[in-house]
Design an enzyme around this catalytic site. Structure first.
Site, PDB file in Angstrom:
ATOM      1  N   CYS A 130       0.812  -1.224   0.000  1.00  0.00           N
ATOM      2  CA  CYS A 130       0.000   0.000   0.000  1.00  0.00           C
ATOM      3  C   CYS A 130       0.844   1.272   0.000  1.00  0.00           C
ATOM      4  O   CYS A 130       0.331   2.354  -0.267  1.00  0.00           O
ATOM      5  CB  CYS A 130      -0.959  -0.003   1.179  1.00  0.00           C
ATOM      6  SG  CYS A 130      -2.139  -1.342   1.071  1.00  0.00           S
TER       7      CYS A 130
ATOM      8  N   HIS B 176      -3.562   7.198   2.120  1.00  0.00           N
ATOM      9  CA  HIS B 176      -3.911   5.865   1.621  1.00  0.00           C
ATOM     10  C   HIS B 176      -5.294   5.501   2.176  1.00  0.00           C
ATOM     11  O   HIS B 176      -5.598   5.791   3.336  1.00  0.00           O
ATOM     12  CB  HIS B 176      -2.854   4.858   2.080  1.00  0.00           C
ATOM     13  CG  HIS B 176      -3.247   3.444   1.820  1.00  0.00           C
ATOM     14  ND1 HIS B 176      -3.607   3.009   0.568  1.00  0.00           N
ATOM     15  CD2 HIS B 176      -3.344   2.361   2.645  1.00  0.00           C
ATOM     16  CE1 HIS B 176      -3.919   1.719   0.637  1.00  0.00           C
ATOM     17  NE2 HIS B 176      -3.770   1.307   1.880  1.00  0.00           N
TER      18      HIS B 176
ATOM     19  N   ASN C  50     -10.121  -0.115  -0.863  1.00  0.00           N
ATOM     20  CA  ASN C  50      -8.657  -0.049  -0.823  1.00  0.00           C
ATOM     21  C   ASN C  50      -8.119  -0.643  -2.126  1.00  0.00           C
ATOM     22  O   ASN C  50      -8.192  -1.851  -2.339  1.00  0.00           O
ATOM     23  CB  ASN C  50      -8.149  -0.837   0.402  1.00  0.00           C
ATOM     24  CG  ASN C  50      -6.634  -0.779   0.539  1.00  0.00           C
ATOM     25  OD1 ASN C  50      -5.934  -0.325  -0.354  1.00  0.00           O
ATOM     26  ND2 ASN C  50      -6.131  -1.270   1.662  1.00  0.00           N
TER      27      ASN C  50
END
Ligand code: UT7
Length: 334
Positions: free
Chosen positions: A116, A256, A286
């Protein structure tokens, strides 16, 4: 003349059409729209459907979108870096496949895997190529087809992730705008909490690994959550401190998008009100390396030359980081 920096001069994005809603997930497993919204902030995520379609099929349209907006040809690009944990195949690099798909015949290309945090790691790498004076046009694309590594019978994980890609073009700047500072960190002791068990050289694919569902994301959600809250908030604060930036100086936090509660904790630590935080987790979930550039893509027309942005991420590895950007152009011109 000011020192040469790498400025983002265009943003591109792409998300597939199919929307997997919380309501649809309710029909597939023991979950509720209410649980997913309140615990994560996700309402729907995009899924790339179609035989043989891969991460490069997300990344290539994002890059094409960027080239069109900037009005340049793919042959002008010196380098393409793709941040991904879902490469089309082990090798060649997905960035190579993207270069071929978009016609970037003069570019060298490679992938970066930092989960990520991949986009921030790739952005800092790409910026160094520009700052050195060696290259003039570098594309950084964050792209992940998370649906390819998700077990849709695991309600603790599948509700979180979606597919997408976002890309930025880096070019030299001498007017004080651009990528001004980055703090990047890794700690391999975190690998046990978030990883894929099989398919790598440690445990090659076999009938047993497939039957044991070891080619999907394995995640200890609560532990990752705790590390993420602290990691992302602390590093963003540290970056502000070392650059003497107050919350008033910052126009946007670009976090994020893993969980709305992690984003809120980071914004609180930085003293930023909700209005200064880019949040699109409700529509994409996500998307791993794509979350940050997809935020830039969604907010581009609100960004103004001179805006201070803090980009922040935390992910598998563990990896985490924060980047300070002084925005280089008025996004409303696009
Ligand atoms: O970007 C880096 C990667 N990021 C992440 O991996 C995300 C980090 N973790 C998280 O976002 C959160 O930990 C989750 C969203 C994954 C889980 O939220 P939580 O508040 O930590 O829930 P929990 O795991 O403590 O589970 C609470 C309860 C459990 O039931 P019991 O044991 O209390 O009866 C779970 O079984 O919620 C249950 N649960 C669900 N219930 C309905 C777990 N998933 C679901 C679900 N629907 N989808």
């Amino acid at each position: 003349m000011q020192k040469m920096t790498a400025a983002i001069t265009a943003v591109g994005g792409y998300v597939p059409e199919y929307r997997l809603t919380n309501k649809e997930l309710e029909t597939m497993m023991d979950t509720t729209d209410e649980w997913i919204r309140t615990r994560t902030g996700v309402e729907e995520r995009r899924i790339l459907k179609g035989e043989g379609l891969a991460t490069s099929d997300l990344a290539a349209p994002a890059v094409m979108n960027l080239l069109k907006k900037r009005g340049i040809g793919a042959e002008e690009i010196d380098c393409i870096i793709c941040a991904t944990v879902t490469p089309d195949m082990f090798f060649p690099a997905t960035a190579n496949i993207v270069s071929e798909k978009v016609g970037a015949i003069n570019a060298f290309s490679f992938d970066i895997g930092a989960a990520c945090s991949g986009f921030l790691f790739a952005l800092t790498t790409g910026a160094s190529f520009i700052e050195s004076g060696r290259y003039k046009k570098v594309i950084v694309v964050g792209a992940d087809k998370m649906s390819g590594i998700i077990d849709y019978s695991d309600r603790t994980t599948c509700i979180l992730f979606g597919d997408g890609a976002g890309a930025v073009l880096l070019e030299p700047s001498t007017d004080g705008s651009g990528i001004l500072d980055s703090l990047l960190k890794s700690n391999g002791s975190g690998k046990q909490y978030l990883h894929m068990k099989a398919g790598g050289s440690a445990k090659p694919a076999s009938i047993e690994t497939v039957l044991a569902k070891e080619h999907y994301i394995y995640k200890e959600g609560q532990t990752v959550f705790k590390f993420a809250v602290k990691g992302m908030a602390d590093i963003s604060y540290e970056l502000m401190q070392r650059n003497n930036l107050s919350s008033e100086d910052i126009a946007w936090l670009v976090p994020h998008q893993a969980n709305l509660r992690i984003i809120d904790a980071t914004a609180n630590r930085m003293g930023l009100p909700k209005e200064k935080v880019m949040i699109n987790i409700q529509k994409y979930g996500n998307t791993t390396a794509a979350t940050i550039p997809l935020c830039l893509w969604d907010w581009e027309n609100q960004l103004k030359k001179g805006d201070n942005l803090i980009l922040a991420a935390f992910g598998g590895g563990f990896t985490w980081g924060a980047t300070w950007i002084k925005w280089a152009y008025d996004g409303s011109n696009y």
